[in-house]
Design an enzyme around this catalytic site. Structure first.
Site: not given
Ligand code: ACM
Length: 526
Positions: A338
């Site tokens: 992310e």
């Molecule tokens: C994640 O759930 N951001 C790896």
């Protein structure tokens, strides 16, 4: 109002006492080993229709003068002594001991058992456990615990008898990586909580404990060359509580505790995103040179290390060097997920360089599936959580994949819309949904040969204490353990749910706050 509450407390108390009495007074006469509720399900069970009785005055004999074997013997004795009231000692013996005893023995040569497999031979006279390695003996010890009545897990003396059905179990895992992750960043959990979590993994023969040590909300590991990471970055958590961090001594204690249960700690420093706690601790890690405010919310994707600054790589090198030095296992997890605040043209060279840094400190990289956008080193592992294309990219580069699909394996997902804790952005994951999938057929083009194993992550935005952890972990964790240990063709929810239901008594005895899923036939089994 007060009277009502008092009545409720009384009722709960009486109910609990009755339930515990029922568990402790249940007398069983086991005679069919194949009907025992072992999780994960063993590869091969051959019953012989009799039983072995554990009685006072017995000893656990280990085959040689080995500290390591004696330690495993001691571990088993410590599990048996409180509830049986026996004072089982650990002794050494070259050959099989006299009838009635337990014998732990290394016996190289049975290739099929591999590193973690074991053979348990139970006759009326002897409980004999063999393995190629101590690790296999430790896994087999968990089977012995599960073959005894649930009451054996009580911390105070119970009435026996302590009987085990006779026969032979030959058992070994399908995958070498079987783990769970605890996010200690969003909410901080102390050493004792991490140890209890580790005990849960050990009981179900899992062998990896992934600790998510840093994120936007908190930095949880002391780094001596960058002390503000823990002092400032560790000073709060989601919702603004006091947070916390592990000193290097405490972290080493966790690693050693896990290692004694043949569990490898996989520490994660998430980067270049999920780094607000670090960016608040040191102004120079920000591109504009200004320290960020500490963050106690639950948004994701807004922070990034400054990938153009050389100081960033000095920071990464120092952190990885210190972390590698106190981590006995082969892996460092570098996050990589992310990174919405990092341009992809900055992300790729950053991950490439961080992989080199990890390698220079003698460790292998694990990262969330986004790291497959970079050039993976041959021994790097991509942890598949969301993006199938990324997982395929990893495999096409010759890398292995760790399976943690959010829709199946995220333990922070609610069971259903009424679950008081957890999130549901990926899915509602009831106990059968958590169990009913096969890592080797989940993603087209990725087969068993490409997969190191499975991991169930517990993110803790909504999880504040051990009670909360237990409610989300149980009863899903045993299912994840079974997916990692038992090949899909040997697994079946309709059979598994009955085995799982029998573990309800074990959860109660272990004082585990578990979710009584309506999909598991608990009541019928009591
Ligand atoms: C994640 O759930 N951001 C790896």
């Amino acid at each position: 109002m007060i009277i009502k509450k008092w009545n409720l407390i009384n009722t709960v108390f009486i109910f609990t006492v009755l339930m515990l009495m029922q568990i402790s007074c249940t007398t069983r006469m086991p005679s069919d080993l194949s009907k025992e509720s072992i999780i994960p399900k063993p590869v091969e069970v051959t019953p012989t229709g009799d039983y072995f009785a554990l009685k006072g005055g017995i000893a656990i004999y280990v085959q040689e003068e080995s500290d390591e074997l004696a330690k495993i013997g001691r571990y088993l004795a410590d599990r048996l002594n409180p509830a049986t009231g026996y004072n089982i000692e650990v002794k050494t013996a070259l050959n099989e001991p006299r009838p009635g005893n337990i014998f732990l023995k290394l016996s190289s040569g049975d290739e099929i058992l591999g590193d973690e497999g074991y053979k348990l031979i139970i006759t009326k006279k002897l409980l004999k456990l063999e393995a190629n390695n101590p690790e296999g003996l430790f896994r087999g010890v968990q089977t012995i615990r599960q073959l005894l009545p649930a009451a054996v897990e009580f911390a105070v003396k119970q009435d026996g008898p302590w009987e085990i059905a006779t026969g032979t179990i030959v058992d070994y895992p399908a995958y070498s990586y079987r783990g769970a992750m605890l996010d200690v960043s969003r909410h901080f959990f102390g050493v004792d909580d991490v140890k209890r979590f580790t005990d849960f993994l050990a009981y179900y023969k899992m062998n990896k404990l992934h600790l998510h040590l840093s994120d936007d909300q908190g930095w949880r590991i002391e780094i001596k060359s960058w002390p503000n990471l823990a002092i400032i970055g560790g000073s709060t958590q989601v919702g603004g509580g006091p947070g916390g961090y592990y000193t290097q001594e405490q972290y080493a204690d966790i690693v050693q505790y896990a290692n004694e249960q043949y569990i490898t700690v996989v520490p994660e420093i998430d980067m270049p995103g999920h780094t607000n706690a670090a960016l608040a601790s040191y102004a120079e890690l920000n591109c504009d040179g200004k320290a960020r405010e500490l963050y106690t919310g639950t948004e994701v994707g807004f922070s990034t290390l400054c990938t153009h600054k050389e100081i960033t790589y000095k920071f990464v090198d120092d952190v990885i060097r210190e972390l590698a030095a106190m981590t006995t296992g082969p892996y460092i997890h570098i996050g990589g997920d992310e990174t919405h605040a990092t341009k992809v043209e900055d992300f790729i060279p950053f991950i490439n360089r961080v992989q080199d840094i990890v390698a220079s400190h003698g460790k292998k990289v694990i990262g969330w599936d986004e790291i497959a956008l970079s050039t993976l080193r041959p021994n790097s592992i991509a942890q598949h959580w969301a993006n199938v294309e990324n997982a395929n990219k990893a495999v096409s580069q010759g890398a292995k994949v760790l399976m943690s699909p959010a829709t199946r394996a995220y333990i922070d997902m609610q069971y259903d819309s009424t679950t008081p804790l957890g999130l549901h952005w990926a899915a509602y994951i009831e106990v059968d949904d958590a169990y009913n999938w096969d890592p080797a057929t989940l993603v087209t083009g990725i087969g068993k040969e490409n997969i190191v194993g499975i991991e169930a992550p517990l993110w803790t935005e909504t999880i504040k204490n051990m009670n909360d952890i237990e409610y989300m972990v149980f009863p899903r964790l045993p299912g994840y353990a079974e997916i990692g240990w038992t090949l899909a063709h040997a697994r079946n929810w309709d059979e598994y749910k009955h085995r799982l239901s029998k573990h309800g008594d074990r959860f109660t005895v272990m004082d585990i706050n578990y979710y009584q899923s309506p999909r598991v036939p608990w009541a019928g089994e009591k």
